[in-house]
Design a protein around this motif. Structure first.
Motif, PDB file in Angstrom:
ATOM      1  N   ALA A  35     -77.104  17.332  49.165  1.00 17.98           N
ATOM      2  CA  ALA A  35     -76.193  17.148  47.698  1.00 17.98           C
ATOM      3  C   ALA A  35     -75.049  18.188  47.499  1.00 17.98           C
ATOM      4  O   ALA A  35     -73.678  17.914  47.756  1.00 17.98           O
ATOM      5  CB  ALA A  35     -75.981  17.935  46.768  1.00 17.98           C
ATOM      6  N   ALA A  36     -74.939  19.869  47.826  1.00 20.17           N
ATOM      7  CA  ALA A  36     -74.313  19.986  48.142  1.00 20.17           C
ATOM      8  C   ALA A  36     -73.236  20.297  49.194  1.00 20.17           C
ATOM      9  O   ALA A  36     -72.052  20.830  48.989  1.00 20.17           O
ATOM     10  CB  ALA A  36     -74.377  21.598  48.492  1.00 20.17           C
ATOM     11  N   GLY A 115     -66.058  21.024  59.040  1.00 19.63           N
ATOM     12  CA  GLY A 115     -67.045  21.764  58.944  1.00 19.63           C
ATOM     13  C   GLY A 115     -67.987  21.630  57.911  1.00 19.63           C
ATOM     14  O   GLY A 115     -68.855  21.894  58.128  1.00 19.63           O
ATOM     15  N   ALA A 116     -67.811  20.886  57.096  1.00 22.97           N
ATOM     16  CA  ALA A 116     -68.900  20.916  55.395  1.00 22.97           C
ATOM     17  C   ALA A 116     -70.188  19.844  56.072  1.00 22.97           C
ATOM     18  O   ALA A 116     -71.357  19.602  55.814  1.00 22.97           O
ATOM     19  CB  ALA A 116     -67.877  20.136  54.696  1.00 22.97           C
ATOM     20  N   ALA A 117     -69.601  18.733  57.207  1.00 20.90           N
ATOM     21  CA  ALA A 117     -70.724  17.990  57.440  1.00 20.90           C
ATOM     22  C   ALA A 117     -71.889  18.606  58.724  1.00 20.90           C
ATOM     23  O   ALA A 117     -72.919  18.540  58.601  1.00 20.90           O
ATOM     24  CB  ALA A 117     -69.795  16.907  58.021  1.00 20.90           C
ATOM     25  N   VAL A 118     -71.130  20.111  59.102  1.00 19.20           N
ATOM     26  CA  VAL A 118     -71.404  20.382  60.443  1.00 19.20           C
ATOM     27  C   VAL A 118     -72.552  21.506  59.165  1.00 19.20           C
ATOM     28  O   VAL A 118     -73.632  21.630  59.989  1.00 19.20           O
ATOM     29  CB  VAL A 118     -70.887  21.509  61.426  1.00 19.20           C
ATOM     30  CG1 VAL A 118     -71.134  21.773  62.244  1.00 19.20           C
ATOM     31  CG2 VAL A 118     -69.644  20.312  61.856  1.00 19.20           C
ATOM     32  N   TRP A 119     -71.993  22.121  58.246  1.00 14.50           N
ATOM     33  CA  TRP A 119     -72.215  23.071  57.890  1.00 14.50           C
ATOM     34  C   TRP A 119     -73.977  22.376  57.074  1.00 14.50           C
ATOM     35  O   TRP A 119     -74.980  23.155  57.418  1.00 14.50           O
ATOM     36  CB  TRP A 119     -71.802  23.309  56.744  1.00 14.50           C
ATOM     37  CG  TRP A 119     -73.135  23.721  55.760  1.00 14.50           C
ATOM     38  CD1 TRP A 119     -72.975  25.797  56.113  1.00 14.50           C
ATOM     39  CD2 TRP A 119     -73.300  23.626  54.352  1.00 14.50           C
ATOM     40  NE1 TRP A 119     -73.866  26.286  54.941  1.00 14.50           N
ATOM     41  CE2 TRP A 119     -74.060  25.238  53.933  1.00 14.50           C
ATOM     42  CE3 TRP A 119     -73.235  22.616  53.686  1.00 14.50           C
ATOM     43  CZ2 TRP A 119     -74.489  25.190  52.926  1.00 14.50           C
ATOM     44  CZ3 TRP A 119     -74.221  22.880  52.812  1.00 14.50           C
ATOM     45  CH2 TRP A 119     -74.755  24.175  51.971  1.00 14.50           C
ATOM     46  N   ALA A 121     -75.215  19.544  58.827  1.00 12.09           N
ATOM     47  CA  ALA A 121     -75.980  19.070  59.549  1.00 12.09           C
ATOM     48  C   ALA A 121     -77.564  20.569  59.763  1.00 12.09           C
ATOM     49  O   ALA A 121     -78.293  20.258  60.320  1.00 12.09           O
ATOM     50  CB  ALA A 121     -75.733  18.565  60.467  1.00 12.09           C
ATOM     51  N   VAL A 122     -76.080  21.376  59.328  1.00 12.50           N
ATOM     52  CA  VAL A 122     -77.256  22.798  60.523  1.00 12.50           C
ATOM     53  C   VAL A 122     -78.282  23.497  59.339  1.00 12.50           C
ATOM     54  O   VAL A 122     -79.603  23.762  60.247  1.00 12.50           O
ATOM     55  CB  VAL A 122     -76.027  24.003  61.119  1.00 12.50           C
ATOM     56  CG1 VAL A 122     -76.840  25.440  61.135  1.00 12.50           C
ATOM     57  CG2 VAL A 122     -75.595  23.391  62.042  1.00 12.50           C
ATOM     58  N   ILE A 124     -80.069  21.768  56.872  1.00 14.00           N
ATOM     59  CA  ILE A 124     -80.951  21.092  56.413  1.00 14.00           C
ATOM     60  C   ILE A 124     -82.346  21.100  58.249  1.00 14.00           C
ATOM     61  O   ILE A 124     -83.340  21.808  56.938  1.00 14.00           O
ATOM     62  CB  ILE A 124     -80.737  19.509  56.818  1.00 14.00           C
ATOM     63  CG1 ILE A 124     -79.634  18.738  55.171  1.00 14.00           C
ATOM     64  CG2 ILE A 124     -82.035  18.032  57.193  1.00 14.00           C
ATOM     65  CD1 ILE A 124     -79.290  17.797  55.399  1.00 14.00           C
ATOM     66  N   PRO A 125     -81.936  21.034  59.099  1.00 12.63           N
ATOM     67  CA  PRO A 125     -83.277  21.245  59.786  1.00 12.63           C
ATOM     68  C   PRO A 125     -84.064  22.772  59.675  1.00 12.63           C
ATOM     69  O   PRO A 125     -84.720  23.385  60.117  1.00 12.63           O
ATOM     70  CB  PRO A 125     -82.738  20.326  61.107  1.00 12.63           C
ATOM     71  CG  PRO A 125     -81.115  20.968  61.032  1.00 12.63           C
ATOM     72  CD  PRO A 125     -80.541  20.454  60.047  1.00 12.63           C
ATOM     73  N   MET A 126     -83.057  24.066  59.724  1.00 14.68           N
ATOM     74  CA  MET A 126     -83.233  25.049  59.407  1.00 14.68           C
ATOM     75  C   MET A 126     -83.379  25.532  58.708  1.00 14.68           C
ATOM     76  O   MET A 126     -84.368  26.528  59.151  1.00 14.68           O
ATOM     77  CB  MET A 126     -81.867  25.337  60.056  1.00 14.68           C
ATOM     78  CG  MET A 126     -81.811  27.527  60.186  1.00 14.68           C
ATOM     79  SD  MET A 126     -80.099  27.775  60.530  1.00 14.68           S
ATOM     80  CE  MET A 126     -80.913  29.744  60.861  1.00 14.68           C
ATOM     81  N   ALA A 127     -83.419  24.851  56.617  1.00 15.94           N
ATOM     82  CA  ALA A 127     -83.793  25.123  56.063  1.00 15.94           C
ATOM     83  C   ALA A 127     -84.147  27.131  56.319  1.00 15.94           C
ATOM     84  O   ALA A 127     -85.422  27.961  55.645  1.00 15.94           O
ATOM     85  CB  ALA A 127     -85.154  24.746  55.240  1.00 15.94           C
ATOM     86  N   PRO A 128     -83.335  28.073  56.159  1.00 16.90           N
ATOM     87  CA  PRO A 128     -83.375  29.556  56.112  1.00 16.90           C
ATOM     88  C   PRO A 128     -84.022  30.251  55.282  1.00 16.90           C
ATOM     89  O   PRO A 128     -84.355  31.022  55.719  1.00 16.90           O
ATOM     90  CB  PRO A 128     -81.708  29.822  56.668  1.00 16.90           C
ATOM     91  CG  PRO A 128     -80.447  28.247  55.624  1.00 16.90           C
ATOM     92  CD  PRO A 128     -81.316  27.519  56.164  1.00 16.90           C
ATOM     93  N   TRP A 129     -83.852  29.480  54.304  1.00 19.03           N
ATOM     94  CA  TRP A 129     -84.272  30.212  52.734  1.00 19.03           C
ATOM     95  C   TRP A 129     -85.616  30.557  53.442  1.00 19.03           C
ATOM     96  O   TRP A 129     -86.518  31.373  53.037  1.00 19.03           O
ATOM     97  CB  TRP A 129     -83.907  30.021  51.544  1.00 19.03           C
ATOM     98  CG  TRP A 129     -84.426  29.977  50.312  1.00 19.03           C
ATOM     99  CD1 TRP A 129     -85.613  30.063  49.688  1.00 19.03           C
ATOM    100  CD2 TRP A 129     -83.664  30.913  49.521  1.00 19.03           C
ATOM    101  NE1 TRP A 129     -85.854  31.066  48.771  1.00 19.03           N
ATOM    102  CE2 TRP A 129     -84.189  32.140  48.949  1.00 19.03           C
ATOM    103  CE3 TRP A 129     -82.781  32.025  50.023  1.00 19.03           C
ATOM    104  CZ2 TRP A 129     -84.336  32.556  47.549  1.00 19.03           C
ATOM    105  CZ3 TRP A 129     -82.222  33.196  48.968  1.00 19.03           C
ATOM    106  CH2 TRP A 129     -83.083  33.751  47.809  1.00 19.03           C
TER     107      TRP A 129
END
Length: 784
Positions: A35-36, A115-119, A121-122, A124-129
């Motif tokens: 969504a973000a 840039g927003a699309a790349v952010w 895409a990175v 979602i699979p990473m789920a850094p939180w």
């Protein structure tokens, strides 16, 4: 007990993430990123107020300041965790700011959107939180290579320090140290740790559960030790007073079971059934189906083993107090299906209909309802073999034998079968059958007359069947079904001659009656040979068609009913006298247990066509000692009877079979059970009496010229030649004489029913002494 190296010091109260929680958190986090990312790509190009863009930029600035402050530490784990947590906000705000600067620097708008699309895409699979929380947990699981020094005197002592002091002061611990201490809850003394031996050494074997329990002064059963995966014997994981860990595991298991009832069933099966000392160790739960009123389990023993499950033990393991709620049906030597019901499924059974009692194209009638709601059927005639069917019913007093016999009699009349019934008890068991079937015999004397007549009819059919090996159901003769209730009273009679003759006739009818359309059904209280005239064949032949095992007084009767006919893997449980709903141990203790149970007459096991089924006979409502509902079902259907030739063979007893009932009815009419006191009922009763009197007069006329059916045993004895007559007859064809050995063979010694060797030797000697034989030499004789 942890399977990893024990954790290092952790923040008070921190538990880490369970797998279930981590999956849910990651799913939520990725949804937010999706969504973000859309918002970051679109919002800078929208006509939004200045404060909306300012809020987004301020969020990035605040996250940057927080990251700066948290990075001011020597703990690289803390810096890495803070960076991961700040990464989504900083990256998203950066893409947002790039979109706002499009108009200032006049570069293509597609680059900020990319840039927003790349952010997105990175992220979602990473789920850094979520990953940052898992990383902190993983770091806590790293092996502790060096323990902290003991606190100096006067310094505050933490829980971890106190545990180390206890460990170091104990003699049994030797040179080992206690590292990686992790207390589960600050309010509870439960913790886990690693016992670390000096480099190049191993943890002593003396450091077992008992020794460690002594160090910390806890019960031995609250200490658990385990080797650490990936390390040698120089490290040992320990867990002391694991109350909190066990409670946490149970809580997590309950959460899973609340969402999936099958998980609870699988746990109970593993903990109480398929385990050492369990109800059925080695028996697997293959599959299951959980419904609102019924649970079905498919269970199987290992290959090469047979399924042996104790019914009561299985009920105990599954927490079932009322054993009648669990039914197990075998399906081969190693598999079975277990049915668990919320309440006994046979407490309330419907009444029969005409359709139930009408024979279908396979010769079957319905006699009741099975536990799974299907109809319980038996065969009266097997069209594949062309033979009538025999049956056997065993049950103690009050088990429902007479009720079952009533249903059989009604079905036979409705289906066009000649029904002969005998109540050795004197007609008390089935009074409504009198006048509604072809012949109702009452008492031992009438039963013997009926058996003799039936045997005579069998011989008549054999003589006139023209060598046919099966019975033509649609031919000139009707199928005959003889039903004997309380027949053990006759077969165990004190009169030896009656007992032997009854057993012989029943046994002979069972062996040869099937081929000429005569079936035999018997109802007995016991299957012991003493109750069957010591005739083993009566019991075995009676099992060929169907067996009803109702409530029995002994397990041996049940075993005799199953012997030789029970399907492979059958599990036949006993039938209780009454079923008490709400009569468990808790209700007994509280004083609220039900005192009025539901009786179980007619409930039992039907064994037929290679299957054992728990069932209950159709329920009939009794009114003033009779069953008007059954009478109504039977009335209106023609009553089949013997052909004239068969009637002559049956003799005088068959011809006058209705005389006793007609005389009794003429003494004084009684209002019918269905319309007592009404004019219509009185007229119907008078019509019935007139019909009986007419039948009686006709029977007396026919019986005047007919003899009684002879006793087959007496006739056999009268026709059978004596041993002396047999010997003389054999020697008539041998004028040169015969050896004694040849004489014995010729007269049938050693064959079934033949004379004994000594009897023939004595007869030959007596004939020689009387000069009726001439001795030619040693053991050789001829006629004079």
């Amino acid at each position: 007990m942890t399977t990893e190296v024990v954790k290092a010091d952790a923040t008070a109260g921190e538990r880490g993430l369970t797998r279930k929680t981590a999956r849910r958190l990651a799913w939520a986090e990725r949804t937010v990123y999706g969504a973000a990312g859309t918002w970051v790509a679109v919002a800078p190009q929208m006509d939004l107020p200045w404060w909306a863009h300012g809020a987004a930029l301020a969020t990035g600035a605040l996250n940057g300041v927080a990251l700066w402050k948290r990075s001011d530490t020597d703990d690289w784990t803390q810096r890495l965790t803070s960076s991961l947590r700040a990464l989504p906000a900083l990256g998203g705000v950066g893409a947002y700011a790039a979109g706002l600067l499009v108009l200032v620097f006049d570069y293509p708008n597609g680059w900020p959107m990319l840039g927003a699309a790349v952010w997105t895409a990175v992220m979602i699979p990473m789920a850094p939180w979520t990953r940052s929380m898992g990383l902190k947990r993983a770091v806590e699981n790293l092996p502790v290579l060096a323990g902290a020094q003991e606190p100096a005197d006067g310094e505050p002592v933490t829980f971890e320090d106190h545990m180390r002091v206890l460990w170091n002061r104990a003699q049994v611990t030797g040179d080992t140290t206690l590292e990686g201490i992790r207390q589960y809850d600050r309010a509870e003394p439960d913790f886990e740790a690693v016992v670390l031996a000096p480099a190049g050494q191993v943890v002593p074997r003396t450091l077992d559960d008992r020794a460690i329990a002594g160090v910390f002064d806890v019960p031995v059963d609250e200490v658990t030790t385990k080797e650490i995966d990936g390390y040698g014997p120089g490290r040992l994981a320990i867990q002391v007073a694991p109350r909190i860990a066990e409670a946490r595991r149970k809580t997590e298991a309950l959460e899973v079971e609340a969402e999936d009832p099958g998980a609870s069933l699988e746990r109970i099966w593993a903990e109480h059934v398929n385990c050492v000392g369990g109800a059925a160790n080695g028996v697997d739960l293959v599959e299951y189906n959980i419904g609102e009123e019924q649970i079905r389990l498919r269970i199987a023993a290992p290959r090469g083993k047979t399924l042996g499950v104790n019914h009561e033990a299985l009920c105990s393991a599954l927490g079932i107090d009322d054993i009648s709620r669990l039914v197990m049906e075998g399906a081969g030597p190693r598999e079975a299906v277990v049915y668990i019901y919320r309440a006994n499924p046979l407490l309330h059974v419907r009444s029969p209909t005409v359709e139930d009692l009408t024979m279908d194209d396979r010769g079957r009638i319905s006699v009741g309802i099975a536990h799974d709601g299907s109809v319980a059927r038996i065969q009266l005639f097997n069209f594949d073999t062309g033979r009538a069917q025999h049956g056997l019913t065993a049950g103690t007093t009050g088990a429902g034998k007479s009720g079952l016999m009533r249903i059989l009699g009604a079905a036979q009349r409705i289906s066009g079968v000649i029904s002969w019934m005998a109540d050795v008890q004197g007609g008390m068991s089935m009074p409504e059958m009198e006048g509604r079937i072809d012949w109702m015999a009452k008492g031992p004397e009438e039963t013997m007359q009926q058996l003799r007549a039936l045997h005579a009819v069998k011989e008549y059919r054999e003589a006139n069947s023209r060598g046919r090996g099966d019975f033509d159901f649609h031919g000139e003769w009707c199928l005959i079904q003889w039903t004997g209730d309380e027949i053990n009273r006759l077969l165990s009679s004190l009169d030896q001659d009656i007992r032997k003759e009854a057993a012989w006739m029943i046994g002979d009818l069972q062996k040869t009656g099937q081929k000429v359309g005569i079936g035999v059904d018997m109802a007995l209280q016991s299957l012991h040979l003493k109750e069957l005239g010591d005739n083993h064949e009566i019991r075995e032949k009676g099992k060929e068609g169907h067996v009803f095992l109702l409530r029995t007084a002994s397990s041996s009767t049940q075993g005799m009913g199953l012997d030789g006919i029970a399907p492979i893997g059958a599990h036949v449980s006993p039938i209780p006298e009454r079923i008490y709903e709400g009569g468990g141990a808790k209700e007994l203790f509280d004083g609220t247990a039900a005192t009025e149970g539901v009786p179980t007459p007619g409930m039992g096991w039907l064994i037929t066509e290679g299957k054992a089924t728990l069932f209950r006979t159709f329920v009939l409502k009794k009114v003033n000692g009779l069953y008007p509902q059954l009478e109504k079902l039977m009335d209106g259907h023609p009553m089949p009877s013997l052909t004239p030739g068969e009637a002559r063979a049956a003799g005088a007893a068959y011809a006058r079979r209705g005389a006793a009932e007609a005389g009794k009815a003429a003494d004084g009419p009684s209002a019918p059970s269905g319309a007592r006191g009404g004019q219509t009922g009185l007229n119907a009763e008078l019509e019935r009496i007139v019909g009986l009197l007419e039948a009686d007069n006709k029977a007396k006329e026919e019986a005047g010229d007919l003899p009684e059916a002879p006793s087959p045993m007496a006739a056999t004895k009268a026709k059978a030649p004596t041993i002396r007559e047999r010997v003389l007859a054999v020697l008539e064809g041998h004028p040169d004489g015969m050896a004694l050995r040849e004489i014995r063979t010729a007269v049938g010694c050693g064959t079934e029913g033949g004379p004994g060797t000594n009897s023939v030797n004595n007869a030959v000697s007596a004939l020689a002494n009387e000069n009726l034989l001439v001795a030619l030499g040693k053991g050789v004789y001829r006629l004079p």
